[in-house]
Enzyme design. Structure first.
Site, PDB file in Angstrom:
ATOM      1  N   ASN A  29      47.299  31.512 -13.784  1.00 14.34           N
ATOM      2  CA  ASN A  29      46.010  30.859 -13.960  1.00 14.34           C
ATOM      3  C   ASN A  29      46.317  29.384 -14.204  1.00 14.34           C
ATOM      4  O   ASN A  29      46.834  29.031 -15.267  1.00 14.34           O
ATOM      5  CB  ASN A  29      45.251  31.456 -15.145  1.00 14.34           C
ATOM      6  CG  ASN A  29      43.924  30.769 -15.394  1.00 14.34           C
ATOM      7  OD1 ASN A  29      43.636  29.714 -14.851  1.00 14.34           O
ATOM      8  ND2 ASN A  29      43.109  31.372 -16.236  1.00 14.34           N
TER       9      ASN A  29
ATOM     10  N   ARG B 168      44.683  26.962 -15.129  1.00 18.48           N
ATOM     11  CA  ARG B 168      44.023  26.337 -16.279  1.00 18.48           C
ATOM     12  C   ARG B 168      44.721  26.661 -17.595  1.00 18.48           C
ATOM     13  O   ARG B 168      44.390  26.096 -18.630  1.00 18.48           O
ATOM     14  CB  ARG B 168      42.559  26.785 -16.338  1.00 18.48           C
ATOM     15  CG  ARG B 168      41.777  26.296 -15.115  1.00 18.48           C
ATOM     16  CD  ARG B 168      40.332  26.634 -15.212  1.00 18.48           C
ATOM     17  NE  ARG B 168      39.743  25.894 -16.324  1.00 18.48           N
ATOM     18  CZ  ARG B 168      38.525  26.091 -16.793  1.00 18.48           C
ATOM     19  NH1 ARG B 168      37.764  27.009 -16.249  1.00 18.48           N
ATOM     20  NH2 ARG B 168      38.062  25.388 -17.790  1.00 18.48           N
ATOM     21  N   CYS B 169      45.693  27.571 -17.557  1.00 15.52           N
ATOM     22  CA  CYS B 169      46.385  28.021 -18.766  1.00 15.52           C
ATOM     23  C   CYS B 169      47.719  27.277 -18.922  1.00 15.52           C
ATOM     24  O   CYS B 169      48.558  27.308 -18.026  1.00 15.52           O
ATOM     25  CB  CYS B 169      46.625  29.530 -18.669  1.00 15.52           C
ATOM     26  SG  CYS B 169      47.693  30.184 -19.963  1.00 15.52           S
ATOM     27  N   SER B 170      47.920  26.642 -20.071  1.00 18.56           N
ATOM     28  CA  SER B 170      49.163  25.891 -20.289  1.00 18.56           C
ATOM     29  C   SER B 170      50.384  26.798 -20.296  1.00 18.56           C
ATOM     30  O   SER B 170      51.442  26.427 -19.784  1.00 18.56           O
ATOM     31  CB  SER B 170      49.088  25.085 -21.588  1.00 18.56           C
ATOM     32  OG  SER B 170      48.982  25.950 -22.700  1.00 18.56           O
TER      33      SER B 170
ATOM     34  N   ARG C  35      51.197  27.521 -16.726  1.00 21.36           N
ATOM     35  CA  ARG C  35      51.810  26.340 -16.088  1.00 21.36           C
ATOM     36  C   ARG C  35      53.259  26.172 -16.539  1.00 21.36           C
ATOM     37  O   ARG C  35      54.125  25.828 -15.726  1.00 21.36           O
ATOM     38  CB  ARG C  35      51.001  25.074 -16.397  1.00 21.36           C
ATOM     39  CG  ARG C  35      49.652  25.045 -15.705  1.00 21.36           C
ATOM     40  CD  ARG C  35      48.991  23.668 -15.776  1.00 21.36           C
ATOM     41  NE  ARG C  35      48.871  23.154 -17.134  1.00 21.36           N
ATOM     42  CZ  ARG C  35      47.833  23.349 -17.934  1.00 21.36           C
ATOM     43  NH1 ARG C  35      46.805  24.074 -17.530  1.00 21.36           N
ATOM     44  NH2 ARG C  35      47.801  22.817 -19.140  1.00 21.36           N
TER      45      ARG C  35
END
Length: 115
Positions: free
Chosen positions: A8, A10-12, A15
């Site tokens: 995802n 948007r998820c740190s 990432r």
């Protein structure tokens, strides 16, 4: 051997796991599971690779969980169907390598998988 990350953007944490795969120069595939939802068989395979029960893959902080599932006793198939219906419920990231998988929290779990 090719790795797969269920990601995802948007998820740190997701990432960070993706960056680790890039740093290791591994051949890998990115599956953005919110754009390309998983079916029940794919979730079952991940659960087997993770070695966990379906409920353990549920993000209990999600509003969908709190509104629809909190306090309910669901069986394995019902939890899997909940994740099929609401992919946001799936913990992230999941990294698969050599037919084993980990939830990438903390990042060290991914490092151990790739070692």
């Amino acid at each position: 051997m090719k790795a797969t990350i269920y990601h995802n953007p948007r998820c740190s944490k997701s990432r960070n796991s993706l960056n680790l795969l890039k740093e290791k120069s591994l051949d890998f595939e990115i599956v953005e599971y919110l754009k390309t939802p998983l079916n029940a068989a794919e979730i079952q395979t991940l659960l087997t690779q993770l070695g966990i029960k379906a409920e353990q893959l549920i993000r209990k902080s999600e509003a969908i969980y709190k509104e629809h599932y909190k306090g309910k006793e669901l069986n394995e198939n019902e939890w899997i169907e909940a994740m099929v219906k609401h992919p946001k419920l799936i913990e992230r990231p999941i990294v698969v390598y050599k037919n084993k998988a980990v939830i990438g929290r903390p990042l060290e779990k991914v490092e151990e998988l790739l070692a």
